[in-house]
Design a protein around this motif. Structure first.
Motif, PDB file in Angstrom:
ATOM      1  N   ALA A 218     -96.538  89.258  66.372  1.00 46.11           N
ATOM      2  CA  ALA A 218     -96.307  89.151  67.821  1.00 46.11           C
ATOM      3  C   ALA A 218     -95.346  90.278  68.177  1.00 46.11           C
ATOM      4  CB  ALA A 218     -95.692  87.805  68.181  1.00 46.11           C
ATOM      5  N   HIS A 219     -95.602  90.959  69.269  1.00 49.89           N
ATOM      6  CA  HIS A 219     -94.640  92.002  69.660  1.00 49.89           C
ATOM      7  C   HIS A 219     -93.547  91.377  70.505  1.00 49.89           C
ATOM      8  CE1 HIS A 219     -95.500  92.853  73.983  1.00 49.89           C
ATOM      9  NE2 HIS A 219     -96.725  92.457  73.699  1.00 49.89           N
ATOM     10  N   TYR A 220     -92.331  91.830  70.271  1.00 44.95           N
ATOM     11  CA  TYR A 220     -91.191  91.223  70.979  1.00 44.95           C
ATOM     12  C   TYR A 220     -90.538  92.181  71.963  1.00 44.95           C
ATOM     13  CZ  TYR A 220     -87.962  93.823  67.989  1.00 44.95           C
ATOM     14  OH  TYR A 220     -87.281  94.834  67.379  1.00 44.95           O
ATOM     15  N   TYR A 230     -93.470  86.100  79.282  1.00 46.51           N
ATOM     16  CA  TYR A 230     -94.908  85.821  79.161  1.00 46.51           C
ATOM     17  C   TYR A 230     -95.521  86.837  78.184  1.00 46.51           C
ATOM     18  CZ  TYR A 230     -99.741  85.229  80.950  1.00 46.51           C
ATOM     19  OH  TYR A 230    -101.091  85.022  81.083  1.00 46.51           O
ATOM     20  N   ASP A 231     -95.178  88.097  78.370  1.00 48.03           N
ATOM     21  CA  ASP A 231     -95.655  89.192  77.518  1.00 48.03           C
ATOM     22  C   ASP A 231     -94.459  89.901  76.883  1.00 48.03           C
ATOM     23  OD1 ASP A 231     -97.016  91.252  76.331  1.00 48.03           O
ATOM     24  OD2 ASP A 231     -97.360  92.364  78.186  1.00 48.03           O
ATOM     25  N   ASN A 232     -94.009  89.592  75.689  1.00 48.87           N
ATOM     26  CA  ASN A 232     -94.619  88.626  74.815  1.00 48.87           C
ATOM     27  C   ASN A 232     -93.541  87.857  74.044  1.00 48.87           C
ATOM     28  OD1 ASN A 232     -96.604  87.264  73.311  1.00 48.87           O
ATOM     29  ND2 ASN A 232     -96.417  88.766  71.676  1.00 48.87           N
ATOM     30  N   GLY A 233     -92.476  87.484  74.802  1.00 44.65           N
ATOM     31  CA  GLY A 233     -91.506  86.585  74.186  1.00 44.65           C
ATOM     32  C   GLY A 233     -92.227  85.330  73.716  1.00 44.65           C
ATOM     33  N   SER A 262     -91.804  98.014  70.005  1.00 43.48           N
ATOM     34  CA  SER A 262     -92.508  99.179  70.568  1.00 43.48           C
ATOM     35  C   SER A 262     -94.024  99.054  70.666  1.00 43.48           C
ATOM     36  CB  SER A 262     -92.168 100.440  69.754  1.00 43.48           C
ATOM     37  OG  SER A 262     -90.792 100.698  69.853  1.00 43.48           O
ATOM     38  N   GLU A 263     -94.504  97.827  70.896  1.00 43.50           N
ATOM     39  CA  GLU A 263     -95.936  97.658  71.115  1.00 43.50           C
ATOM     40  C   GLU A 263     -96.331  98.248  72.455  1.00 43.50           C
ATOM     41  OE1 GLU A 263     -99.453  95.028  72.588  1.00 43.50           O
ATOM     42  OE2 GLU A 263     -97.571  95.528  73.497  1.00 43.50           O
ATOM     43  N   GLU A 264     -95.445  98.041  73.436  1.00 42.89           N
ATOM     44  CA  GLU A 264     -95.768  98.418  74.821  1.00 42.89           C
ATOM     45  C   GLU A 264     -95.888  99.926  75.030  1.00 42.89           C
ATOM     46  OE1 GLU A 264     -96.765  96.379  76.891  1.00 42.89           O
ATOM     47  OE2 GLU A 264     -95.748  94.444  76.733  1.00 42.89           O
ATOM     48  N   VAL A 265     -95.409 100.710  74.089  1.00 44.04           N
ATOM     49  CA  VAL A 265     -95.539 102.161  74.254  1.00 44.04           C
ATOM     50  C   VAL A 265     -96.641 102.727  73.362  1.00 44.04           C
ATOM     51  CG1 VAL A 265     -93.200 102.573  75.098  1.00 44.04           C
ATOM     52  CG2 VAL A 265     -93.606 102.555  72.636  1.00 44.04           C
ATOM     53  N   VAL A 290    -100.378  86.737  68.264  1.00 44.46           N
ATOM     54  CA  VAL A 290    -100.239  85.922  69.478  1.00 44.46           C
ATOM     55  C   VAL A 290     -99.599  86.805  70.546  1.00 44.46           C
ATOM     56  CG1 VAL A 290     -99.410  83.772  70.489  1.00 44.46           C
ATOM     57  CG2 VAL A 290     -99.839  83.882  68.029  1.00 44.46           C
ATOM     58  N   ASP A 291    -100.282  86.951  71.668  1.00 42.73           N
ATOM     59  CA  ASP A 291     -99.789  87.853  72.716  1.00 42.73           C
ATOM     60  C   ASP A 291    -100.115  87.288  74.091  1.00 42.73           C
ATOM     61  OD1 ASP A 291     -98.710  90.033  73.981  1.00 42.73           O
ATOM     62  OD2 ASP A 291    -100.403  91.353  73.620  1.00 42.73           O
ATOM     63  N   VAL A 292     -99.137  86.995  74.837  1.00 47.34           N
ATOM     64  CA  VAL A 292     -99.085  86.321  76.139  1.00 47.34           C
ATOM     65  C   VAL A 292     -99.437  84.823  76.019  1.00 47.34           C
ATOM     66  CG1 VAL A 292     -99.504  88.424  77.491  1.00 47.34           C
ATOM     67  CG2 VAL A 292    -101.369  86.813  77.224  1.00 47.34           C
TER      68      VAL A 292
HETATM   69 ZN   LIG Z   1     -98.302  92.129  75.106  1.00 53.52          ZN
END
Ligand SMILES: [Zn+2]
Length: 421
Positions: A218-220, A230-233, A262-265, A290-292
Motif C-alpha cells: 500500500a502506498h502511504y 482515502y488515497d491511500n492512508g 513516492s507512489e504518487e510521483v 490495497v489502494d483507496v
Molecule cells: Zn493511490
C-alpha cells in the motif's frame, strides 16, 4: 484476533497529514507506521531511495496581447526552465492535440485539455513547441477553495526531451481562450534537486514454505494539498491490520508487508523495491495491493493483473461469502502494476466512491468522507482472500502475466515496439 476497524480508523487519523514524496512529513508517517509495527511485536525497517524533483524559483505567466493579465501557474516538477527574464511567444489552444491542432505550433506555448501522453508529447516536441500548459480543476472552481496541481514530469515522456511545462486552473485557461489570448510572456525558473523517500518493510517468515513469498503493498505518500486518507492512508492501515492478523495466525508462506513511498510521483517506491530485491523476486508468487478505501459512499472492486482463473476465483469467493465485489481483469495505476510488469501476478482491492462522493488528489481528500465501518468492508474482503491464498495447500496461481495484460502493461509503461518510429 478479529479485524478491528476502529483501531484502523485511529491509525488512519494519525497519518492523515500531507506527506508528499521525499518530504519530512512522509518520513514522519513512515515512522508512525514503524511504531505501530513494533507495537504488534514485530520489527520493521526503512529502505530509502532517491527521488528527483525540483525547487521552484520563479513562475509567472502574463498575457500581453490582445489584453494584459497575469495568471497563477505551477511548473511541473522537473520541468526545464525558460531563459532568465522569460520568453515572449504566441499562445495557442490545441484542444486534445489531434492532427489539425498541431499545424503551425512551432515556437508557441500550447494549451492542452489534459496532460499529454507519451505519443502526443513526442509529437509536440517534434513540432517544436516552446512549452505547454495542462489544465487542472474545473471551469467553475473558486480560487480560495482549490489548488493548482503539482505533478512531476514522467520519464516515459521526458525520454523524448524536455520543454517548459506548467499547470493552470481550468477557469483561467477558459478565460484566456474566451478572450482570445494570443501572446504571452512566461518565465519558469526551477532547480533540479534530489530528495530521499522511504519504503517501510516487514517480513513474516513462513512456517512451511519460507521460500515462497506473497507481498502486501500500500502506498502511504500523498499528493500536495491532500491529507491522503482515502488515497491511500486507508490502504496503509488495512495492510497493517493484515500484519496483525498474520502475526496472530502465523502463515505457512513468507509474507512481506511494504508501505511504499513516492507512489504518487510515478510508482517510485515499488520500482525502488523491485530494483533493490531483484534476487528475491524469483520467490514472489503474488502481490496484494490495497489502494483507496474507507469512503462512506462507494463500491468494492478488485482488479486482477493475472490469469482469468484468478478473476473467476475471486468473483466466486465474493459471491459465496456475500461480498458485493466487482472483479475484473485489468491493470491498476499503482504499485501492483510495477510488480505485474516484473512478472509477478497482482491483485488490487479498493473501494471506489461514486463521482463526488469522496475525493483523491485534492484538498478534499479528508477524513470527513470516510468511516471505520466503510474501511471494514475492504478489510474483510482483503482478509478473506489473503488467508485462503497465503495458506493454500497447493499454491493455485500460475506465475504468469497473460498476453492481454502484458499488452496493457506495455502500454502503461510505454514500451514501444521496435517497429514504431
Ligand atoms: Zn493511490
Amino acid at each position: 484476533m478479529a479485524m478491528n476497524s476502529l483501531r484502523e480508523f485511529e491509525l488512519l487519523k494519525k497519518i492523515g497529514f500531507i506527506r508528499t514524496s521525499g518530504s519530512e512529513e512522509e518520513l514522519k508517517a513512515a515512522n508512525i507506521l514503524l511504531e505501530e509495527i513494533s507495537s504488534i511485536g514485530i520489527t520493521g525497517h526503512l529502505e530509502n531511495f532517491k527521488v528527483p524533483t525540483s525547487k521552484i524559483k520563479k513562475a509567472s505567466l502574463k498575457v500581453i496581447e490582445p489584453y494584459e493579465k497575469e495568471y497563477e501557474i505551477t511548473p511541473y516538477n522537473c520541468s526545464v526552465s525558460t531563459p532568465i527574464g522569460g520568453i515572449t511567444t504566441d499562445f495557442v489552444y490545441i484542444e486534445d492535440g489531434l492532427g489539425a491542432n498541431l499545424v503551425d505550433i512551432k515556437g508557441k506555448l500550447v494549451l492542452i485539455n489534459k496532460g499529454p501522453d507519451p505519443k502526443l508529447y513526442k509529437k509536440l516536441l517534434a513540432a517544436g513547441i516552446a512549452g505547454y500548459i495542462t489544465m487542472c480543476g474545473t471551469a467553475m472552481d473558486e480560487e480560495e477553495k482549490t489548488d493548482i496541481t503539482i505533478a512531476r514530469m514522467r520519464e516515459k515522456n521526458t525520454k523524448y526531451g524536455k520543454v517548459p511545462a506548467l499547470f493552470m486552473r481550468m477557469k483561467d485557461c477558459f478565460h484566456m481562450v474566451r478572450n482570445k489570448a494570443s501572446k504571452v510572456k512566461v518565465e519558469l525558473i526551477t532547480e533540479d534537486i534530489e530528495l530521499t523517500s522511504h519504503n517501510v518493510v516487514v517480513t513474516l517468515e513462513g512456517s512451511k514454505y519460507p521460500d515462497e513469498i506473497i507481498s502486501f503493498g500500500a502506498h502511504y505518500d500523498s499528493v500536495p494539498f491532500s491529507t491522503g486518507v482515502y488515497d491511500n492512508g486507508a490502504g496503509s492501515v488495512i495492510i497493517m491490520e493484515m500484519l496483525r492478523h498474520f502475526k496472530e495466525n502465523p502463515p505457512i508462506r513468507t509474507l512481506k508487508f511494504v508501505w511504499y513511498g513516492s507512489e504518487e510521483v510515478g510508482l517510485l517506491g515499488s520500482q525502488a523495491y523491485l530494483k533493490a530485491h531483484e534476487e528475491e523476486l524469483k520467490k514472489h508468487l503474488l502481490m496484494i495491493n490495497v489502494d483507496v478505501a474507507g469512503s462512506i459512499l462507494g463500491k468494492e472492486s478488485a482488479l486482477v493483473t493475472a490469469e482469468q482463473s484468478l478473476v473467476d476465483y475471486i468473483d466466486h469467493m465474493a459471491k459465496i461469502k456475500g461480498f458485493p465485489l466487482k472483479v475484473e481483469q485489468n491493470i491498476y495505476s499503482s504499485d501492483s502494476t510495477a510488480f505485474a510488469d516484473a512478472g509477478i501476478p497482482s491483485v488490487t482491492f479498493c473501494r471506489f466512491a461514486p463521482t463526488g462522493g469522496a475525493f483523491i488528489h485534492t484538498r478534499n481528500d479528508v477524513i470527513d468522507f470516510l468511516s471505520a465501518e466503510a474501511l471494514e468492508k475492504t478489510t474483510l474482503i482483503t482478509k478473506e482472500f489473503s488467508e485462503l491464498i497465503v495458506n493454500s495447500i497447493v499454491f493455485p496461481i500460475e506465475k504468469k502475466i497473460p498476453d492481454n495484460m502484458r499488452k496493457e502493461l506495455d502500454k502503461y509503461f510505454n514500451k514501444e515496439s521496435k517497429k514504431e518510429n
